[in-house]
Design a protein around this motif. Structure first.
Motif, PDB file in Angstrom:
ATOM      1  N   UNK A 277       0.817  -1.206   0.000  1.00  0.00           N
ATOM      2  CA  UNK A 277       0.000   0.000   0.000  1.00  0.00           C
ATOM      3  C   UNK A 277       0.860   1.270   0.000  1.00  0.00           C
ATOM      4  N   UNK A 278       1.927   1.228   0.790  1.00  0.00           N
ATOM      5  CA  UNK A 278       2.789   2.402   0.896  1.00  0.00           C
ATOM      6  C   UNK A 278       3.381   2.772  -0.467  1.00  0.00           C
ATOM      7  N   UNK A 279       3.817   1.748  -1.178  1.00  0.00           N
ATOM      8  CA  UNK A 279       4.391   1.969  -2.513  1.00  0.00           C
ATOM      9  C   UNK A 279       3.335   2.608  -3.416  1.00  0.00           C
ATOM     10  N   UNK A 280       2.126   2.048  -3.416  1.00  0.00           N
ATOM     11  CA  UNK A 280       1.067   2.566  -4.290  1.00  0.00           C
ATOM     12  C   UNK A 280       0.734   4.019  -3.937  1.00  0.00           C
ATOM     13  N   UNK A 281       0.717   4.333  -2.626  1.00  0.00           N
ATOM     14  CA  UNK A 281       0.379   5.706  -2.219  1.00  0.00           C
ATOM     15  C   UNK A 281       1.410   6.685  -2.795  1.00  0.00           C
ATOM     16  N   UNK A 282       2.679   6.338  -2.602  1.00  0.00           N
ATOM     17  CA  UNK A 282       3.732   7.228  -3.112  1.00  0.00           C
ATOM     18  C   UNK A 282       3.673   7.296  -4.639  1.00  0.00           C
ATOM     19  N   UNK A 283       3.392   6.157  -5.264  1.00  0.00           N
ATOM     20  CA  UNK A 283       3.375   6.096  -6.720  1.00  0.00           C
ATOM     21  C   UNK A 283       2.204   6.900  -7.303  1.00  0.00           C
ATOM     22  N   UNK A 284       1.016   6.798  -6.677  1.00  0.00           N
ATOM     23  CA  UNK A 284      -0.119   7.586  -7.168  1.00  0.00           C
ATOM     24  C   UNK A 284       0.119   9.077  -6.958  1.00  0.00           C
ATOM     25  N   UNK A 285       0.850   9.411  -5.891  1.00  0.00           N
ATOM     26  CA  UNK A 285       1.114  10.815  -5.610  1.00  0.00           C
ATOM     27  C   UNK A 285       2.020  11.433  -6.667  1.00  0.00           C
ATOM     28  N   UNK A 286       3.059  10.716  -7.027  1.00  0.00           N
ATOM     29  CA  UNK A 286       3.892  11.133  -8.154  1.00  0.00           C
ATOM     30  C   UNK A 286       4.681   9.928  -8.671  1.00  0.00           C
ATOM     31  N   UNK A 287       4.243   9.351  -9.766  1.00  0.00           N
ATOM     32  CA  UNK A 287       4.872   8.125 -10.266  1.00  0.00           C
ATOM     33  C   UNK A 287       6.370   8.270 -10.487  1.00  0.00           C
ATOM     34  N   UNK A 288       6.833   9.481 -10.862  1.00  0.00           N
ATOM     35  CA  UNK A 288       8.243   9.667 -11.170  1.00  0.00           C
ATOM     36  C   UNK A 288       9.153   9.599  -9.944  1.00  0.00           C
ATOM     37  N   UNK A 289       8.574   9.730  -8.736  1.00  0.00           N
ATOM     38  CA  UNK A 289       9.396   9.576  -7.539  1.00  0.00           C
ATOM     39  C   UNK A 289       9.913   8.147  -7.416  1.00  0.00           C
ATOM     40  N   UNK A 290       9.116   7.181  -7.890  1.00  0.00           N
ATOM     41  CA  UNK A 290       9.499   5.784  -7.756  1.00  0.00           C
ATOM     42  C   UNK A 290      10.010   5.187  -9.062  1.00  0.00           C
ATOM     43  N   UNK A 291       9.471   5.664 -10.169  1.00  0.00           N
ATOM     44  CA  UNK A 291       9.870   5.133 -11.472  1.00  0.00           C
ATOM     45  C   UNK A 291      10.334   6.281 -12.369  1.00  0.00           C
ATOM     46  N   UNK A 292      11.621   6.638 -12.293  1.00  0.00           N
ATOM     47  CA  UNK A 292      12.107   7.750 -13.123  1.00  0.00           C
ATOM     48  C   UNK A 292      11.856   7.442 -14.600  1.00  0.00           C
ATOM     49  N   UNK A 293      11.385   8.455 -15.330  1.00  0.00           N
ATOM     50  CA  UNK A 293      11.103   8.253 -16.749  1.00  0.00           C
ATOM     51  C   UNK A 293       9.667   7.889 -17.033  1.00  0.00           C
ATOM     52  N   UNK A 294       8.898   7.564 -15.978  1.00  0.00           N
ATOM     53  CA  UNK A 294       7.486   7.216 -16.174  1.00  0.00           C
ATOM     54  C   UNK A 294       6.715   8.423 -16.722  1.00  0.00           C
ATOM     55  N   UNK A 295       5.681   8.149 -17.543  1.00  0.00           N
ATOM     56  CA  UNK A 295       4.829   9.264 -18.003  1.00  0.00           C
ATOM     57  C   UNK A 295       3.420   9.132 -17.434  1.00  0.00           C
ATOM     58  N   UNK A 296       3.261   8.325 -16.412  1.00  0.00           N
ATOM     59  CA  UNK A 296       1.932   8.187 -15.792  1.00  0.00           C
ATOM     60  C   UNK A 296       1.545   9.489 -15.098  1.00  0.00           C
TER      61      UNK A 296
END
Lengths: 193, 465
Positions: A137-156
């Protein structure tokens, strides 16, 4: 007969609809009658026949998350089908496999309770048919908040209105954790919550 | 001599027809074309700058995309085809439109539907079925509008003066009949099914929205305006029948090719492949007929903007319908499916072929029904070249990018995110091409509105049709 259809409008209507219904009925009504896997939920207890497991109905929380997934049009960028292709099953490249284990191929009986089909036509982001249990859940929260924080280069796109709304976040994560879990495909059971 | 020459030649002056319903549909479709172009640019920009309008939920990609698709398909293209049919069906039948009032009422209802979609889709009220995204109340209104439109057209055809019906008339009748069932399947039958069964109905609808709605409507337009704008008879009536009846039989079987290699019954996949290949028959029959009609007339393209659009649309139709059957081969599908190739292909069909046909019709019809002269031939030429260059830039960049991405996926050892990063230059080219296309759309809209609002020519001086 067809040569008369350019003078007789009624004959035209009959023939045009007749030809349409032949193909239409044979390709839409007939297949579910012949292939029961379209309507019979997945269940397997025999490891020699592939992954074991059972497809169960969505809980109210998962269903709420499912509706958020539809509302946000997630399926326009994410497919949910592990096709019979190396590109889809592999755990080493761009496929749905994970941590050294290849993903099992998607079968119709895994989607019987889906009130909206989410197979998708475009894979702008990765396939989600086996995303259940990969991230917590923690990963998803951070990822929904800004995908590029976790996956550099993402365009989500960022989804702050979900990440910062605990009810919606819980529901959506609960839905995502169901994806692909009918088949118990990870030998070490290393699913995240 | 073609049926059109026998039946459709100018026997009534322009003043015989009122064309009010045609005006309503054409002018609103042109306006929606311009409005939805903004949405198109926004989503193209999001691929380059993912944060662009990113934190406002109403402008997020997943809500803008259905608005773009539905706005272009139903707000612009189908509305333009309806407007053009209100023009050419009465002329091919030698009678007035059965009811202008009913036609105007249909146009008003259509506008309510499109405006409803403009608010509902960004607010997140999407049904969740591709192409059938409109929420159910709006979809019900579409059905009502379609019955009103169909009744009007069929009543006109049943009161026709000429016994023989020209090919545009059959294509349009078929559009109305097939759309009724295709639309009901995609928007309502789907609601009673789940999973793969729903997907199968959804693809039957999605595919036939292009194949049995936009294709026959677009071909009706092209079959009318190619001979009309070039003042040349159609090459072959018989060949047009071959093309029509093979389309009528073959198209509806192909929906499952959207799920090749996916979780759907193997034999159904194979059937969809076989029929997808057979699609080459209707397509080549139609394209040969169009090209052969132009024999000895190609010089006309230099001075005739409508004909430029029509013949480039024909080439795009040929190309897109060669791609389609090829994509359905399992080996090709394994590479291109789910990649950016697919939007490249889809845009060539709906924009490159069918929107080009519709724009040709609009350029021809609007000066005639408003009794004015086209505001600017120069601007019309500019719009053509902007569309052509922008379109080619978009199609080719997406094909190359998609093919490249498909190969990367199939290596089995490149991480997904790296295949996204690799495509970034492609999306920049697509955005720039989109800017050219949007400029073309605004040039087109400005020209058409200026023509509609321009000074009326004295009666009798407007081109007789």
């Amino acid at each position: 007969m067809l040569s008369k259809t350019d003078k007789n409008a009624t004959l035209f209507i009959v023939v045009a609809l007749g030809l349409f219904f032949i193909g239409g009925l044979l390709t839409t009504v007939l297949p579910p009658l012949l292939d029961k896997s379209w309507s019979k939920p997945f269940e397997n207890n025999d490891p020699s026949k592939g992954p074991t497991g059972k497809l169960v109905q969505y809980t109210p929380l998962q269903q709420k998350g499912y509706e958020i997934y539809i509302r946000e049009g997630c399926k326009y960028c994410h497919t949910q089908q592990t096709r019979t292709l190396l590109s889809d099953v592999t755990s080493k490249g761009a496929g749905s496999g994970w941590k050294g284990v290849d993903a099992p191929v998607s079968t119709p009986d895994e989607f019987v309770y889906d009130y909206r089909q989410t197979f998708g036509t475009k894979r702008t982001g990765p396939d989600l048919s086996r995303v259940g249990g990969k991230y917590n859940r923690q990963w998803h929260k951070a990822h929904f908040n800004n995908p590029r924080d976790l996956v550099p280069g993402s365009i989500m796109p960022p989804f702050p209105w979900i990440a910062n709304n605990p009810d919606e976040l819980d529901a959506l994560v609960a839905y995502l954790q169901t994806r692909g879990r009918a088949k118990n495909w990870r030998p070490d059971n290393d699913y995240e919550q | 001599m073609s049926a059109m020459e026998k039946s459709g030649t100018a026997v009534q002056p322009q003043e015989f027809h009122q064309d009010i319903a045609a005006k309503w549909f054409l002018m609103s479709s042109v306006s929606y074309f311009a409005i939805v172009a903004i949405i198109a640019l926004i989503i193209a920009a999001k691929f380059v700058w993912p944060e662009f309008l990113g934190s406002i939920q109403y402008f997020t990609y997943g809500r803008m995309r259905p608005l773009h698709v539905n706005g272009m398909l139903f707000g612009w293209l189908l509305a333009a085809d309806i407007g053009l049919s209100f023009y050419f069906i009465p002329r091919l039948c030698g009678v007035k439109l059965w009811s202008e009032k009913l036609g105007v009422a249909t146009a008003i209802l259509w506008n309510i539907i499109i405006l409803g979609a403009v608010f509902a889709l960004p607010a997140g009220y999407q049904k969740g079925l591709e192409y059938a995204d409109l929420p159910t109340p709006l979809a019900v209104l579409v059905v009502i509008a379609w019955l009103m439109y169909g009744f009007n057209i069929f009543a006109t055809i049943y009161s026709r003066k000429y016994e023989q019906m020209y090919v545009s008339t059959w294509y349009l009748m078929a559009t109305i009949l097939w759309t009724a069932f295709v639309y009901l399947t995609g928007n309502f039958a789907t609601l009673f099914t789940t999973g793969v069964n729903q997907a199968n109905l959804n693809w039957m609808y999605t595919h036939n929205a292009v194949g049995l709605i936009f294709t026959p409507a677009g071909l009706a337009v092209a079959y009318y305006f190619i001979p009309r704008t070039s003042n040349t008879p159609l090459f072959s009536h018989k060949l047009s029948m071959v093309g029509f009846w093979s389309l009528a039989f073959v198209y509806v079987w192909t929906g499952a090719h959207h799920m090749l290699h996916g979780p759907i019954t193997q034999w159904l996949q194979t059937i969809s492949i076989v029929f997808s290949i057979m699609l080459l028959i209707p397509v080549w029959a139609v394209v040969y007929n169009f090209i052969a009609s132009m024999k000895g007339q190609w010089h006309q393209l230099g001075e005739n903007v409508s004909l430029k659009f029509l013949m480039s649309g024909t080439i795009f139709y040929l190309l897109t319908c060669f791609q389609g059957p090829m994509h359905s081969l399992r080996s090709v599908n394994a590479i291109v499916s789910k990649t950016d190739w697919i939007p490249g292909h889809a845009h060539m069909a709906v924009m490159g072929a069918f929107s080009f046909f519709a724009m040709a019709g609009v350029y021809h019809v609007v000066p005639r029904i408003f009794g004015t002269k086209l505001h600017s031939e120069t601007l019309a030429n500019w719009s053509f070249w902007l569309f052509l260059i922008g379109g080619l830039g978009m199609f080719t960049s997406l094909w190359l990018g998609g093919f490249w991405q498909g190969w990367q996926w199939s290596t089995g050892n490149i991480k997904f995110i790296d295949t996204v990063i690799a495509l970034k230059p492609v999306w920049v080219v697509r955005l720039l091409s989109g800017v050219l296309i949007a400029t073309g759309i605004y040039t087109f809209m400005f020209n058409i509105w200026s023509t509609a609002l321009g000074t009326k020519l004295p009666q009798g001086e407007s081109a007789a049709v």
